[in-house]
Scaffold this motif. Structure first.
Motif, PDB file in Angstrom:
ATOM      1  N   GLU A 123      48.144  68.404   6.904  1.00  0.00           N
ATOM      2  CA  GLU A 123      49.612  68.475   6.867  1.00  0.00           C
ATOM      3  C   GLU A 123      50.212  67.484   7.859  1.00  0.00           C
ATOM      4  O   GLU A 123      51.377  67.131   7.763  1.00  0.00           O
TER       5      GLU A 123
ATOM      6  N   LYS B  57      58.013  71.021  10.731  1.00  0.00           N
ATOM      7  CA  LYS B  57      58.813  71.490   9.588  1.00  0.00           C
ATOM      8  C   LYS B  57      57.915  71.979   8.460  1.00  0.00           C
ATOM      9  O   LYS B  57      58.245  72.919   7.746  1.00  0.00           O
ATOM     10  N   CYS B  58      56.807  71.292   8.290  1.00  0.00           N
ATOM     11  CA  CYS B  58      55.908  71.585   7.182  1.00  0.00           C
ATOM     12  C   CYS B  58      55.163  72.907   7.378  1.00  0.00           C
ATOM     13  O   CYS B  58      54.966  73.661   6.428  1.00  0.00           O
TER      14      CYS B  58
ATOM     15  N   ASP C  10      57.956  66.245  11.495  1.00  0.00           N
ATOM     16  CA  ASP C  10      57.700  66.551  10.087  1.00  0.00           C
ATOM     17  C   ASP C  10      56.614  67.616   9.944  1.00  0.00           C
ATOM     18  O   ASP C  10      56.710  68.505   9.102  1.00  0.00           O
TER      19      ASP C  10
ATOM     20  N   ARG D  41      55.996  75.461   9.557  1.00  0.00           N
ATOM     21  CA  ARG D  41      56.748  76.499  10.233  1.00  0.00           C
ATOM     22  C   ARG D  41      57.368  77.515   9.282  1.00  0.00           C
ATOM     23  O   ARG D  41      57.916  77.150   8.243  1.00  0.00           O
ATOM     24  N   ILE D  42      57.301  78.782   9.634  1.00  0.00           N
ATOM     25  CA  ILE D  42      58.065  79.825   8.950  1.00  0.00           C
ATOM     26  C   ILE D  42      59.038  80.368   9.987  1.00  0.00           C
ATOM     27  O   ILE D  42      58.634  81.039  10.926  1.00  0.00           O
TER      28      ILE D  42
ATOM     29  N   LYS E 276      52.891  78.857   8.392  1.00  0.00           N
ATOM     30  CA  LYS E 276      52.474  79.115   7.014  1.00  0.00           C
ATOM     31  C   LYS E 276      50.999  79.483   6.973  1.00  0.00           C
ATOM     32  O   LYS E 276      50.190  78.912   7.709  1.00  0.00           O
TER      33      LYS E 276
END
Ligand SMILES: [Zn+2]
Ligand SMILES: [Zn+2]
Lengths: 558, 340
Positions: free
Chosen positions: B318, B12-13, B9, B15-16, B69
């Motif tokens: 995060e 995913k949070c 998670d 990552r770009i 990010k």
């Protein structure tokens, strides 16, 4: 219950809490993280009652779960004057309150409150997204629109239809059976509208998309960020290019968004108001000409969504089923197919419904005297406008079967007539039928029923049941009733006609096994042709009946 | 395996994984402007440059696909031109011409020591900058234009941008756990250096990326990749690469780490950081040690909740901490659902 420990005493066990004021034993004001809260204890008499917490006089706080509306207390009462906002710390019916003691309920709700107030930004984002529709719907003026989608992963154009206060947006290639309906005076019920173009945009990355909430209402900027994100691509490249290519010339545009990856799919819509009705690409209309938005509450009404939301297997979706026989068994099978995801049904039956059968015919109530296939078609299509039924008021014949074979994904025989089924079995074998075929029949007396699943590329067919070891034809070897049982269960109506005695329970359990079996076939969990015996005691899979080597129909197959 | 879902998670949070359309458009417009205007400006200064000879080279985290990010999107695109550097010995001038070519109000253009930067603002807040290192190709050798606009320190420094790209892509592509570990380490850097804005105070991303590649420990089991263990082992190995000197009290008085570029100019990536202040390296080492300790604790404690709290100290909020098992157990027993 022993209530020696009061709320006050419980609150005082927390380092971070200061008790401000005790109004009664059950109503206490306290301070936590610089905010004032009112706690009302659960009713002691009612085991299912839960404790409640209100945020007192705090306009700025915009945590998830803090309800949006205030309760004003402006008259002198026990409680101080001010604004109280409820905090929703339990999902509906998610915890069995009766299993907690008074004390546990207080501790549990305080722990939940502390957890809520200690949430990180990331946790808050998750909570806001989980409750997205609550916030969204609170921000709209209850302007509802209904959405019908055939899929929800690709950009698509929607058509607008209106009927009095109801508005539907329908994916362009969906045919709704009721859309051309007319009222008694012959006027169309649904009017197509073209003054507002409408589109569906799936969101593939929902990060940083928060619903509108206190002090954070949505503007056109939110829509711009979705279609043209700075750091995150919220929409797919494919959607982006569609926006860049689609030419729109209406002043207002409806955009329906869908967010995935949440427990339930979330749909919401906006009307983008543009500064004029000039022809431009959809992207430019929104990004350059968009000036304002109006929020809409969306209800997805499409067949796909209604199936998914109850957990139906998508494997059945879009399959076309040929149902041969609309008698009692067929009348129970047909609606279950529709309720399990098959929206395309072809039915053959020439019979009319008689009073003597209506107690075990699914829609028997007021259909006596009408053709069974037609009644089924009528009811199934009213089930959902995306259900399409082709009704044939005649029995299936060989020529029709050959034609239907080109169009359907599976065949279900619910006719019970051995001669007919033997005939069709032979034909399907000859035509090299490539789709799964289910023969379903009941024995007299309501005790036993059977399902035979045939893949015509494999050994074992309907005729095997009627063939003995020597290759001679005999009566159905799957039959479990004795001769006497069978004879006792036949009711004669006095002029040569017969009727087997059984009620609806055999129909229900047979249909239930049939549904499971169809699912297994499409999931690939059934590899060989099988016979299934069903009784009220058990479901069994005898392995000694089919295939029969000497079968004149399938015996020569490899 | 501990915290598997939490790491998934988290990744995913932060990552770009693709360049946004918005960014692509801005970059392409900028590239077009360079191609269309840069030759004219060069011509005014009697330097011949054909539009077709300008080459743009994708660089940085978007190229290696290790972007996370951030507050400001950082995009690196190099500009390479053929140039006789003996005739044009002052790279500052050429950088000024490049700046001139793209200096229009939609972006604010400035000259940095290793590049020309085009920054984009919205409501007076910078949200994107595109850094344009300028390379000259002379007789088959490539040189980077170094030097600030008015600094007396400037040079054409030998370089190999394509070689660097190839080297990193080869190391990272096809190794998804390494890619994730690089992203985690970069996120850690953003967390612990969030208040740092002095030049060379922060370890350079390329340096951390190389250290992560060098020290990477793949950790996987039947249950899948164990990112917690891989991150702890990798960061610990980086920590062990430091050369430290302690005084009698056991305090660190000096710390040092180096990593040479694998391509020309083969210089140490950490040289500037080291030369700027000796305290920078000590801080780097200390912060890394704290991270390793926290990750080691995360591995050693039993409960997922406690482990996640340690990881959160390293990677930021995060990284979501799951509820205490005890809490989950009591309420879960008393949960129900309605069947409508
Ligand atoms: Zn809630
Ligand atoms: Zn056979």
């Amino acid at each position: 219950m022993d209530n020696k420990i009061t709320i006050r005493e419980l609150l005082e066990t927390y380092d971070s809490i200061i008790v401000n004021q005790v109004y009664t034993e059950d109503i206490v004001m306290f301070k936590l993280f610089e905010k004032d809260f009112l706690i009302i204890g659960p009713l002691k008499k009612d085991l299912s009652s839960k404790a409640q917490i209100y945020l007192y006089n705090d306009e700025g706080t915009d945590y998830p779960h803090v309800v949006l509306k205030d309760i004003d207390i402006n008259k002198e009462s026990m409680l101080p004057i001010g604004k109280y906002r409820g905090i929703c710390l339990y999902e509906h019916e998610s915890v069995i309150q009766s299993l907690f003691s008074y004390e546990e309920k207080i501790i549990d709700i305080i722990d939940r409150l502390i957890k809520l107030l200690s949430m990180t930004k990331t946790e808050q984002e998750r909570e806001f997204q989980r409750e997205f529709l609550y916030y969204w719907n609170s921000a709209t003026d209850l302007q509802n629109i209904d959405i019908y989608l055939k899929q929800d992963i690709k950009f698509t154009k929607l058509e607008k239809y209106c009927r009095k206060k109801t508005t539907r947006y329908v994916e362009s290639n969906i045919e709704l059976t009721d859309i051309n309906n007319c009222d008694t005076r012959g006027n169309r019920i649904w009017q197509r509208h073209i003054e507002t173009e409408a589109f569906f945009i799936p969101i593939i990355d929902k990060r940083e998309i928060l619903p509108p909430y206190r002090n954070h209402s949505w503007t056109i900027e939110n829509i711009k960020e979705i279609i043209y994100g700075k750091q995150i691509n919220h929409i797919s490249a494919d959607t982006y290019f569609q926006l860049k290519n689609k030419i729109v010339s209406t002043q207002n545009i409806i955009i329906v968004f869908a967010m995935r990856e949440l427990k339930t799919k979330v749909c919401f819509a906006v009307m983008v108001k543009c500064k004029n009705g000039k022809k431009r690409t959809l992207f430019d209309k929104i990004y350059k000409d968009g000036i304002d938005i109006v929020l809409f509450n969306v209800e997805r009404k499409d067949y796909l969504y209604l199936n998914e939301i109850i957990g139906n297997d998508s494997i059945f979706y879009n399959k076309k089923v040929l149902l041969v026989g609309g008698g009692s068994l067929g009348s129970y099978v047909a609606p279950e197919l529709v309720e399990n995801g098959a929206s395309n049904i072809v039915i053959y039956d020439e019979d009319k419904l008689e009073d003597e059968n209506k107690m075990r015919w699914r829609f028997g109530g007021w259909s006596v005297g009408l053709n069974k296939a037609e009644i089924l078609g009528f009811f199934l299509e009213r089930f959902h406008p995306q259900v399409h039924v082709e009704c044939h008021k005649n029995n299936l014949d060989e020529a029709s079967l050959e034609l239907e074979l080109q169009n359907v994904d599976l065949i279900i025989f619910t006719i019970g007539n051995s001669d007919e089924q033997l005939k069709f079995n032979r034909l399907l074998n000859k035509l090299n039928c490539k789709i799964p075929v289910f023969f379903v029949w009941l024995e007299a007396g309501g005790m036993y029923s059977h399902i035979l699943v045939v893949n015509y590329k494999k050994q074992g067919c309907f005729e095997c049941l009627y063939t003995n070891k020597d290759g001679k034809l005999v009566n159905n070897r799957a039959t479990l009733n004795t001769e006497i049982q069978t004879e006792n269960n036949i009711l004669r109506n006095g002029c040569g006609g017969t009727r087997a005695a059984y009620g609806t329970s055999i129909l229900l359990r047979t249909v239930s096994v049939l549904l499971n079996t169809i699912q297994k076939i499409f999931l690939g969990n059934i590899k060989e042709n099988i016979l299934i015996d069903i009784s009220s005691e058990m479901v069994s899979y005898p392995d000694d009946i089919i295939p029969m080597k000497g079968c004149n129909c399938c015996g020569n197959r490899k | 395996m501990k915290l598997k879902k939490e790491f998934e998670d988290f990744y995913k949070c932060i990552r770009i994984d693709s360049e946004t359309q918005n960014l692509i458009d801005k970059r392409e417009i900028l590239e077009d402007e360079i191609k269309n205007k840069f030759p004219n400006i060069m011509e005014k200064h009697d330097i011949e440059l054909n539009k077709s000879d300008i080459r743009m080279i994708d660089q940085g985290s978007y190229k290696y696909n290790t972007t996370i990010k951030s507050k400001v999107v950082d995009r690196d695109v190099a500009v390479m031109i053929p140039l006789d550097i003996s005739k044009n010995s002052d790279p500052r001038k050429i950088k000024k011409y490049l700046k001139e070519a793209i200096n229009i109000p939609v972006r604010s253009v400035s000259i940095k020591e290793p590049c020309v930067r085009a920054a984009y603002y919205e409501k007076e807040v910078e949200w994107l900058h595109i850094d344009l290192p300028l390379y000259a190709k002379d007789n088959g050798t490539i040189y980077l234009a170094r030097g600030k606009e008015n600094s007396d320190k400037y040079s054409w420094e030998e370089a190999d941008p394509d070689g660097l790209n190839d080297d990193l892509c080869e190391k990272i592509n096809g190794n998804n756990q390494l890619r994730r570990i690089i992203c985690y380490i970069k996120k850690w850097k953003n967390e612990v250096y969030s208040n740092s804005n002095r030049d060379h105070e922060v370890p350079p991303s390329i340096g951390l990326t190389y250290l992560a590649c060098d020290c990477f420990f793949k950790q996987t089991s039947e249950e899948g990749d164990d990112d917690l263990l891989a991150l702890q082992k990798t960061m610990n190995a980086i920590k062990n690469k430091f050369f430290c000197i302690n005084n009698i009290e056991g305090e660190i008085t000096s710390a040092d780490i180096s990593r040479e570029l694998p391509v020309p100019p083969y210089t140490d990536i950490f040289k500037k950081m080291r030369d700027s202040s000796s305290s920078y390296m000590i801080t780097f080492y200390k912060r890394l040690s704290i991270a390793v300790n926290n990750l080691t604790n995360a591995i050693n404690v039993e409960s997922e909740h406690d482990a996640a709290e340690y990881v959160q100290k390293v990677l930021g909020t995060e990284f979501v901490v799951p509820e205490k098992e005890a809490v989950v157990a009591t309420t879960q027993n008393k949960k129900e659902h309605s069947f409508g």
